[in-house]
Enzyme design. Structure first.
Site, PDB file in Angstrom:
ATOM      1  N   ARG A 158       0.857  -1.178   0.000  1.00 28.44           N
ATOM      2  CA  ARG A 158       0.000   0.000   0.000  1.00 28.44           C
ATOM      3  C   ARG A 158       0.895   1.229   0.000  1.00 28.44           C
ATOM      4  NH1 ARG A 158      -3.746   2.201   4.945  1.00 28.44           N
ATOM      5  NH2 ARG A 158      -1.833   3.349   5.448  1.00 28.44           N
ATOM      6  N   ASP A 221      -5.197   3.731   0.205  1.00 31.30           N
ATOM      7  CA  ASP A 221      -6.284   3.981   1.154  1.00 31.30           C
ATOM      8  C   ASP A 221      -6.688   5.452   1.077  1.00 31.30           C
ATOM      9  OD1 ASP A 221      -6.733   3.024   4.694  1.00 31.30           O
ATOM     10  OD2 ASP A 221      -8.054   4.082   3.283  1.00 31.30           O
ATOM     11  N   TRP A 413     -11.795  11.981   8.907  1.00 33.88           N
ATOM     12  CA  TRP A 413     -10.356  11.670   9.004  1.00 33.88           C
ATOM     13  C   TRP A 413     -10.126  10.335   8.363  1.00 33.88           C
ATOM     14  CZ3 TRP A 413      -7.705   7.682  11.447  1.00 33.88           C
ATOM     15  CH2 TRP A 413      -6.296   7.806  11.320  1.00 33.88           C
TER      16      TRP A 413
HETATM   17  C1  CS2 Z   1      -6.196   2.238   8.155  1.00 32.52           C
HETATM   18  C2  CS2 Z   1      -5.860   2.241   9.591  1.00 32.52           C
HETATM   19  O1  CS2 Z   1      -4.820   0.375   7.967  1.00 32.52           O
HETATM   20  C3  CS2 Z   1      -5.750   0.989   7.473  1.00 32.52           C
HETATM   21  O2  CS2 Z   1      -6.321   0.641   6.447  1.00 32.52           O
HETATM   22  O3  CS2 Z   1      -7.374   2.650   7.716  1.00 32.52           O
HETATM   23  O4  CS2 Z   1      -4.574   2.712   9.713  1.00 32.52           O
HETATM   24  C4  CS2 Z   1      -6.777   3.050  10.472  1.00 32.52           C
HETATM   25  O5  CS2 Z   1      -6.602   4.404  10.242  1.00 32.52           O
HETATM   26  C5  CS2 Z   1      -6.492   2.734  11.922  1.00 32.52           C
HETATM   27  O6  CS2 Z   1      -6.608   1.375  12.116  1.00 32.52           O
HETATM   28  C6  CS2 Z   1      -7.460   3.482  12.850  1.00 32.52           C
HETATM   29  O7  CS2 Z   1      -7.270   3.099  14.136  1.00 32.52           O
HETATM   30 MG    MG Z   2      -7.936   1.770   5.874  1.00 33.15          MG
END
Ligand code: CS2
Ligand code: MG
Length: 413
Positions: A158, A221, A413
């Protein structure tokens, strides 16, 4: 802590249960269930930034219901905790139910003397394809990090980079191999600009394909930041770079919103890390609006409920892509790997590594090998907890950041 493996059908009664809250680098909540035969099982109950809510739900409302019950009756316990709560679903309730469910599957597998995947139906694959998180303050730094992950053997990566004009872009700058977004006792306020992001993201993947070619699987993401039409635009702009998936491209409370994204792009869509039940994704799956479902053992009601989601998804050729960030403990990762080793419609597993301190508190038998995670053969889900060591790391209040637009508007967020 681990007791003898019995393999007998003597009544297996829950004798004790306790919640362990520890912070070896970041906060984790773990449920420990002990039985009359000395077999113990553990389940992850960590909900990032809201840890103590689940700890209280377990201590004050669930554990009193567990003592004296038959540990073998996993389905009945699930139904009891889900229907019996009256107030169904939601992140706190479903994370608490998940912890009990995971611990009971751990116990049942130990009682049978088998690794958990065997109870689920055996191996459907030798290894579980995983992806890691490469990030950098800018495009070139991210390109370098992707190279680091390739060197480590990752086949899927990613990529997230800093964005000119955005302060505190998601997924950037909190460690190379681990990523912990919860960084303040109160939420850090980040500044978001959709315009800056939409102009920037295609450049990142154009550069990555130019440097690494077409073989490597690349994921991204969006982290809930776009409206459906903006997500359609981004998905289209990323098509030349054939991403494995574009994740959480728009908030999914309104599942219908994905229909608009689908109308504009063939970039595969992944969603579900914040989902807590099958009801959060039923339309998305039944209407073929997504390609990967990212629900997890810890936040979607445990193995028992995750199986139902995966079975529904398999009818529509939707594959699993479970969340596996650093804030999901090694206990969740261990159980997830046994699930992934069995589930017929497996896609990929997120694997954000944990810190050495965390790994020491949660000894585990899974291992990384050439881009795959391999579940171990230890009876149960293969993860334990060192409670003495855990006690050395007291809980530290930390909350997730928030995002605002330039005019001060609260954003996702
Ligand atoms: C994220 C996470 O890993 C991911 O795909 O969306 O880093 C997410 O922000 C955290 O698990 C939130 O606690
Ligand atoms: Mg995520």
């Amino acid at each position: 802590m681990n007791a003898t493996i019995s393999g007998n059908n003597e009544k297996l009664t829950i004798r004790d249960a306790r919640v362990v809250v520890t912070c070896p680098g970041r906060n984790f909540v773990t449920l420990v269930i002990e039985t009359n035969q000395g077999i113990t099982g553990i389940g992850d109950a960590t909900l990032n930034g809201r840890e103590l809510a689940v700890a209280s739900y377990l201590n004050d409302h669930v554990i009193p219901n567990l003592i004296g019950r038959d540990a073998h009756r996993i389905e009945d316990m699930w139904q009891f905790l889900y229907r019996g709560a009256y107030w169904r679903r939601g992140p706190v309730t479903m994370t608490a139910i998940a912890a009990v469910d995971t611990a009971l599957w751990d116990i049942k597998a130990k009682a049978a003397g088998l690794p958990l995947y065997q109870l689920l139906g055996g191996r459907s694959r030798e290894g579980v394809l995983v992806y890691g998180h490469a990030n950098g303050a800018d495009i070139e730094a991210t390109v370098d990090q992707v190279g680091v992950y390739r060197e480590m053997g990752y086949r899927a990566i990613r990529a997230q980079s800093g964005i000119p004009g955005v302060k505190g872009a998601y997924g950037v700058g909190k460690g190379d191999l681990y990523y912990e977004p919860a960084d303040g006792t109160l939420p850090t306020e980040t500044l978001w600009s959709t315009t800056a992001y939409l102009n920037h993201a295609p450049k990142l993947f154009d550069r990555l394909r130019a440097v690494y070619g077409d073989e490597i699987e690349l994921l991204h993401d969006v982290h809930h930041r776009l409206t459906p039409i903006e997500a359609g635009r981004l998905g289209k702009a990323l098509e030349p770079y054939h991403l494995f998936w574009m994740e959480d491209s728009t908030p999914a409370e309104n599942q219908e919103a994905f229909r608009l994204i689908r109308q504009h792009t063939v970039t595969p869509l992944a969603v579900g890390e914040i989902f807590n039940s099958i009801w959060d994704c039923r339309e998305l799956i039944q209407h073929q609006l997504i390609d990967y479902i990212r629900t997890t053992v810890v936040h979607a009601g445990g193995i028992t409920h995750l199986r139902r989601i995966a079975d529904l998804a398999s009818l529509y050729q939707v594959r699993t892509g479970s969340h596996g960030a650093t804030d999901l403990s090694p206990v969740c990762m261990g159980a997830a790997l046994h699930f992934d080793t069995w589930v017929p419609n497996f896609g990929i597993q997120e694997y954000m590594r944990h810190s050495p301190e965390t790994d020491a508190v949660f000894p585990h038998d899974y291992r990384f090998d050439d881009g795959y995670l391999i579940a171990g053969e230890t009876p149960g889900h293969g993860v334990t907890i060192d409670e003495t060591l855990a006690a050395k790391y007291p809980y530290t209040p930390k909350q997730l950041p928030v995002a605002r637009l330039a005019d001060g508007t609260m954003w996702n967020w």
